[in-house]
Enzyme design. Structure first.
Site, PDB file in Angstrom:
ATOM      1  N   ARG A   1      38.052  34.841  41.138  1.00  0.00           N
ATOM      2  CA  ARG A   1      38.902  34.138  40.182  1.00  0.00           C
ATOM      3  C   ARG A   1      38.362  32.724  40.023  1.00  0.00           C
ATOM      4  O   ARG A   1      38.598  31.854  40.866  1.00  0.00           O
ATOM      5  CB  ARG A   1      40.335  34.118  40.718  1.00  0.00           C
TER       6      ARG A   1
ATOM      7  N   HIS B   1      45.045  30.365  39.818  1.00  0.00           N
ATOM      8  CA  HIS B   1      45.832  31.602  39.843  1.00  0.00           C
ATOM      9  C   HIS B   1      46.639  31.739  38.555  1.00  0.00           C
ATOM     10  O   HIS B   1      46.761  32.819  37.990  1.00  0.00           O
ATOM     11  CB  HIS B   1      46.764  31.606  41.052  1.00  0.00           C
TER      12      HIS B   1
ATOM     13  N   TYR C   1      43.077  24.327  47.989  1.00  0.00           N
ATOM     14  CA  TYR C   1      42.817  25.314  49.039  1.00  0.00           C
ATOM     15  C   TYR C   1      41.413  25.926  49.005  1.00  0.00           C
ATOM     16  O   TYR C   1      41.105  26.763  49.849  1.00  0.00           O
ATOM     17  CB  TYR C   1      43.863  26.440  48.987  1.00  0.00           C
TER      18      TYR C   1
END
Length: 397
Positions: A290, A294, A303
């Site tokens: 990805r 998200h 993160y």
């Protein structure tokens, strides 16, 4: 009365269940590999003739067009979200190869139970772009009447079911639909999608077990993009791969390069053919990444490192396919620029048409609840329609 209750004294109490032989139809050597990685295209666009599914030029160009359209559409929708013109969006950037290759490998009568990043399969199967965009706005052009949050598209005309933001419930639902297809003895195959995070949910295990026991015509596909929002795959499973999880359930499983359109097409085509021939379910792990957030509500910089993103960006499925097409003489810079201009115009026209639409009609609030509206809801609807309408505010969302 159950079969056990109806059995005469002394009779066997074994239920009459159609149990398939343990081996099933023979598989070709190397057809399914749950620890290796099936790939066809190199990062430079070169082709491995040993794994090449042999797609014709027209289908390759179709796949490229679909990936490019989705890349441009996602960029436009995220821009609209940042401008406050839509409320939410979940892009597919970097993961386009798997849903698009799968859509091209299915028949129109097959059913799709998607997760977050497979809605585009509707467009590949002929769903109107204008109606697709209207779902993001949730206005009068939306088939779902504004009742689902954006990026939860569905359409009966292309046999695609809406997904839930809860993780995994579509999997047993898909297996149930496949079981129904088997009972009806039709040729329908059901494709069900999940992210890597869903393989840690109970619904995944229930679906895998049921699919294998009842040998249903279902292909379960995990898009392993390495991040379940902010949780890396390494923090949720100790198995060597996700595909290897299929072994415990007796489900033939494969691990495939999810950024390689040709590899995904081959793996899905073989699994679909096997299911359609009565060979039961398959499980495919598509290894992808990805690239973006998200969703429009996420900040991935909190993160993961930019170095990781840059490393995967070099394996971009759009660029890999373009390099292959260029090597075959099927695309050049001029043709690519013309295609991009055409697709951007198509998307802009759809957005302009949809954004001008009114919100869903007030009376649709009472639709789709009962086959025949009961008296108390008829009275409430009449009362609502007697009230003045709120001032128009344009668009949707």
């Amino acid at each position: 009365m159950s079969e056990l209750e109806a059995a005469p004294p002394g009779a066997s109490t074994t239920l009459a269940v159609d149990v398939p032989p343990p081996d099933g139809p023979p598989l070709r050597a190397g057809e399914l590999d749950d620890e290796g990685l099936l790939s066809v295209l190199g990062d430079d666009g070169s082709l491995d003739p040993a794994t090449d599914p042999g797609l014709g030029d027209a289908l390759l160009l179709r796949a490229y067009r679909e990936i490019k359209r989705l890349r441009l559409l996602d960029a436009r929708m995220l821009l609209l979200q940042r401008q406050g013109r839509v409320g939410f969006y979940g892009a597919c950037t970097g993961q386009e190869a798997t849903p698009i290759a799968t859509a091209l490998a299915l028949e129109p009568s097959d059913w799709i139970f998607p997760a977050l990043r497979e809605s585009v399969m509707m467009l590949v199967r002929g769903f109107p772009l204008r109606t697709y965009v209207a779902q993001v706005f949730g206005n009068a052009g939306d088939l779902l009447k504004g009742r689902q949050m954006p990026s939860h598209m569905s359409g009966r005309q292309v046999n695609q079911v809406s997904w839930s933001s809860c993780i995994g419930p579509q999997l047993p639902q898909a297996v149930g639909a496949a079981w129904a297809a088997k009972l009806r003895r039709d040729r329908t195959v059901v494709a069900a999608f999940m992210g890597d995070g869903a393989t840690s949910e109970p619904d995944f295990h229930n679906a895998m077990n049921f699919a294998a026991v009842f040998k249903v015509p279902c292909v379960l596909i995990c898009q392993n993009n390495h991040w379940a929002i902010s949780v890396p795959t390494s923090r949720q499973t100790a198995s060597t791969t996700i595909a290897v999880k299929g072994r415990a359930y007796g489900v033939p499983s494969a691990r495939v390069d999810g950024n390689d359109v040709l590899a995904v097409y081959r793996a899905v085509s073989e699994a679909v053919a096997r299911a359609r021939a009565g060979g039961g379910p398959s499980f495919i792990e598509a290894l992808t990444y990805r690239v973006g957030a998200h969703s429009s509500s996420d900040d991935p910089s909190r993160y993961r490192s930019q170095e990781e993103v840059d490393r995967w960006t070099k394996r971009d499925p759009l660029l890999r396919l373009r390099r292959h097409l260029a090597a075959r003489g099927l695309v050049d810079d001029a043709a690519d620029a013309a295609l991009e201009e055409e697709l951007n115009a198509e998307i802009a026209a759809a957005v302009a048409d949809v954004e001008a639409m009114a919100p869903p009609a007030r009376e649709t609030l009472f639709d789709d609840v009962y086959a025949e509206l009961p008296w108390h809801l008829r009275e409430q609807r009449a009362e609502l329609l007697r009230c003045p309408k709120a001032p128009a505010h344009g668009g949707g969302g």
